[in-house]
Write a protein that holds these residues in place. Structure first.
Motif, PDB file in Angstrom:
ATOM      1  N   ALA A  47       0.831  -1.206   0.000  1.00  0.00           N
ATOM      2  CA  ALA A  47       0.000   0.000   0.000  1.00  0.00           C
ATOM      3  C   ALA A  47       0.863   1.253   0.000  1.00  0.00           C
ATOM      4  CB  ALA A  47      -0.922  -0.004   1.211  1.00  0.00           C
ATOM      5  N   ILE A  48       1.896   1.251   0.838  1.00  0.00           N
ATOM      6  CA  ILE A  48       2.795   2.411   0.907  1.00  0.00           C
ATOM      7  C   ILE A  48       3.511   2.605  -0.428  1.00  0.00           C
ATOM      8  CG2 ILE A  48       4.837   3.365   2.040  1.00  0.00           C
ATOM      9  CD1 ILE A  48       3.990   1.693   4.529  1.00  0.00           C
ATOM     10  N   GLU A  49       4.004   1.494  -0.992  1.00  0.00           N
ATOM     11  CA  GLU A  49       4.720   1.565  -2.263  1.00  0.00           C
ATOM     12  C   GLU A  49       3.812   2.069  -3.386  1.00  0.00           C
ATOM     13  OE1 GLU A  49       7.211  -1.379  -5.322  1.00  0.00           O
ATOM     14  OE2 GLU A  49       6.384  -2.159  -3.443  1.00  0.00           O
ATOM     15  N   GLN A  50       2.593   1.521  -3.448  1.00  0.00           N
ATOM     16  CA  GLN A  50       1.666   1.935  -4.499  1.00  0.00           C
ATOM     17  C   GLN A  50       1.216   3.385  -4.311  1.00  0.00           C
ATOM     18  OE1 GLN A  50       1.551   0.464  -7.134  1.00  0.00           O
ATOM     19  NE2 GLN A  50       0.410  -1.448  -7.182  1.00  0.00           N
ATOM     20  N   TYR A  51       1.066   3.793  -3.057  1.00  0.00           N
ATOM     21  CA  TYR A  51       0.677   5.184  -2.821  1.00  0.00           C
ATOM     22  C   TYR A  51       1.753   6.123  -3.374  1.00  0.00           C
ATOM     23  CZ  TYR A  51      -1.681   9.154  -0.806  1.00  0.00           C
ATOM     24  OH  TYR A  51      -2.360  10.331  -0.670  1.00  0.00           O
ATOM     25  N   ARG A  52       3.008   5.786  -3.110  1.00  0.00           N
ATOM     26  CA  ARG A  52       4.099   6.613  -3.631  1.00  0.00           C
ATOM     27  C   ARG A  52       4.095   6.633  -5.159  1.00  0.00           C
ATOM     28  NH1 ARG A  52       8.337   3.664   0.341  1.00  0.00           N
ATOM     29  NH2 ARG A  52       8.129   4.999   2.193  1.00  0.00           N
ATOM     30  N   ASN A  53       3.754   5.492  -5.758  1.00  0.00           N
ATOM     31  CA  ASN A  53       3.807   5.378  -7.217  1.00  0.00           C
ATOM     32  C   ASN A  53       2.697   6.147  -7.917  1.00  0.00           C
ATOM     33  OD1 ASN A  53       6.053   3.722  -7.091  1.00  0.00           O
ATOM     34  ND2 ASN A  53       4.875   1.815  -7.209  1.00  0.00           N
ATOM     35  N   VAL A  54       1.473   6.057  -7.374  1.00  0.00           N
ATOM     36  CA  VAL A  54       0.318   6.596  -8.113  1.00  0.00           C
ATOM     37  C   VAL A  54      -0.317   7.835  -7.483  1.00  0.00           C
ATOM     38  CG1 VAL A  54      -0.204   4.310  -9.045  1.00  0.00           C
ATOM     39  CG2 VAL A  54      -1.386   5.084  -6.980  1.00  0.00           C
ATOM     40  N   ARG A  55       0.004   8.134  -6.229  1.00  0.00           N
ATOM     41  CA  ARG A  55      -0.551   9.297  -5.524  1.00  0.00           C
ATOM     42  C   ARG A  55      -2.073   9.394  -5.726  1.00  0.00           C
ATOM     43  NH1 ARG A  55       3.876  12.821  -4.484  1.00  0.00           N
ATOM     44  NH2 ARG A  55       5.700  11.445  -4.386  1.00  0.00           N
ATOM     45  N   PRO A  56      -2.817   8.432  -5.219  1.00  0.00           N
ATOM     46  CA  PRO A  56      -4.273   8.414  -5.427  1.00  0.00           C
ATOM     47  C   PRO A  56      -4.973   9.565  -4.712  1.00  0.00           C
ATOM     48  CG  PRO A  56      -3.673   6.829  -3.744  1.00  0.00           C
ATOM     49  CD  PRO A  56      -2.379   7.344  -4.325  1.00  0.00           C
ATOM     50  N   ASP A  57      -6.181   9.873  -5.152  1.00  0.00           N
ATOM     51  CA  ASP A  57      -7.000  10.872  -4.464  1.00  0.00           C
ATOM     52  C   ASP A  57      -7.629  10.278  -3.207  1.00  0.00           C
ATOM     53  OD1 ASP A  57      -6.669  12.913  -6.490  1.00  0.00           O
ATOM     54  OD2 ASP A  57      -8.007  11.710  -7.748  1.00  0.00           O
ATOM     55  N   ARG A  79       2.253   9.967   7.460  1.00  0.00           N
ATOM     56  CA  ARG A  79       3.502  10.607   7.874  1.00  0.00           C
ATOM     57  C   ARG A  79       4.222  11.193   6.662  1.00  0.00           C
ATOM     58  NH1 ARG A  79       6.125   6.351   9.830  1.00  0.00           N
ATOM     59  NH2 ARG A  79       5.070   6.492  11.839  1.00  0.00           N
ATOM     60  N   GLU A  80       4.134  10.492   5.543  1.00  0.00           N
ATOM     61  CA  GLU A  80       4.826  10.928   4.333  1.00  0.00           C
ATOM     62  C   GLU A  80       3.970  11.852   3.473  1.00  0.00           C
ATOM     63  OE1 GLU A  80       7.249   8.793   0.638  1.00  0.00           O
ATOM     64  OE2 GLU A  80       6.700   7.641   2.427  1.00  0.00           O
ATOM     65  N   PHE A  81       2.656  11.613   3.497  1.00  0.00           N
ATOM     66  CA  PHE A  81       1.726  12.402   2.689  1.00  0.00           C
ATOM     67  C   PHE A  81       0.598  12.886   3.604  1.00  0.00           C
ATOM     68  CE2 PHE A  81       3.604   9.092   0.033  1.00  0.00           C
ATOM     69  CZ  PHE A  81       4.162   9.834  -1.002  1.00  0.00           C
ATOM     70  N   SER A  82       0.770  14.039   4.174  1.00  0.00           N
ATOM     71  CA  SER A  82      -0.154  14.513   5.209  1.00  0.00           C
ATOM     72  C   SER A  82      -1.565  14.769   4.698  1.00  0.00           C
ATOM     73  CB  SER A  82       0.395  15.793   5.854  1.00  0.00           C
ATOM     74  OG  SER A  82       0.548  16.820   4.885  1.00  0.00           O
ATOM     75  N   ASN A  83      -1.721  14.941   3.390  1.00  0.00           N
ATOM     76  CA  ASN A  83      -3.049  15.202   2.836  1.00  0.00           C
ATOM     77  C   ASN A  83      -3.718  13.945   2.298  1.00  0.00           C
ATOM     78  OD1 ASN A  83      -1.331  14.833   0.700  1.00  0.00           O
ATOM     79  ND2 ASN A  83      -2.225  16.443  -0.589  1.00  0.00           N
TER      80      ASN A  83
END
Length: 212
Positions: A47-57, A79-83
């Motif tokens: 999940a963390i890896e995919q979030y970094r890759n695709v930056r979902p809404d 922690r990495e993407f506060s929004n």
């Protein structure tokens, strides 16, 4: 609720270790012009890896997965993407588990049994900046808000009780005295408002304080 198609569809990441659930959620979303699934993951680490890759809404996050669980994944992503806007997707309605997820940074909570009815409106609400907590879970959180919380050591004792271990075994496993185990048991009985070990485990499982 308005379903006006935005200029850019809502991009969604689905995180769940059960393929049937992912397929079902994807099928529901596939029929919507205003949203699209951009990635899937089966573990917290993925999940963390995919979030970094695709930056979902919007991310749909299961809580119980092999390896890193959903709450730890939410914490790491936020922690990495506060929004990051994350909706918990779970079978468990326990107030303690819901509260941990919300404190970790989730902004929505959805029971898997209500996916067909509530998924699309919840995604749109979260994407527009709102929060979503089912009324029954919000009520449970409010009901237990004034309760004394169990300490980490009390929860550790309770997990061993749920595994069927006797006080002597628990003392050995946690490197504490048997009298200390008994003290923890009396404390958690009081906090959970129960009278015996079976009731303690039952209440703790129902509320999501422990998992098996």
């Amino acid at each position: 609720m308005s379903t006006t198609v935005p200029s850019h569809p809502i991009r969604i990441l689905i995180v769940d270790d059960h393929p049937v659930l992912r397929i079902g959620v994807s099928a529901i979303i596939a029929g919507q012009a205003d949203m699209t699934v951009v990635a899937e993951a089966t573990t917290g680490e993925e999940a963390i890896e995919q979030y970094r890759n695709v930056r979902p809404d919007v991310t749909l996050m299961d809580l119980q997965m092999p390896g890193m669980n959903g709450i730890d994944a939410i914490t790491a992503i936020r922690r990495e993407f506060s929004n990051a806007r994350i909706i918990v997707l779970t079978t468990f309605a326990g107030d303690a588990q819901a509260l941990r997820a919300l404190k970790a940074g989730a902004v929505g909570y959805l029971l898997k049994g209500t996916v067909r009815k509530d998924l699309l409106d919840t995604i749109r609400a979260i994407h527009s900046g709102r929060r979503h907590i089912p009324p029954e879970i919000a009520q449970e959180i409010a009901f237990h808000a004034a309760d004394d919380t169990l300490s980490e050591r009390e929860i550790a004792v309770l997990r061993h009780v749920a595994d069927g271990k006797a006080n002597k075994e628990i003392a050995w496993l946690l490197d504490i005295s048997e009298d200390t185990v008994k003290t923890h048991m009396r404390s958690l009985f009081s906090k959970l408002d129960v009278g015996d070990r079976t009731q303690a485990v039952t209440v703790a499982l129902r509320r999501g304080i422990i998992e098996i």
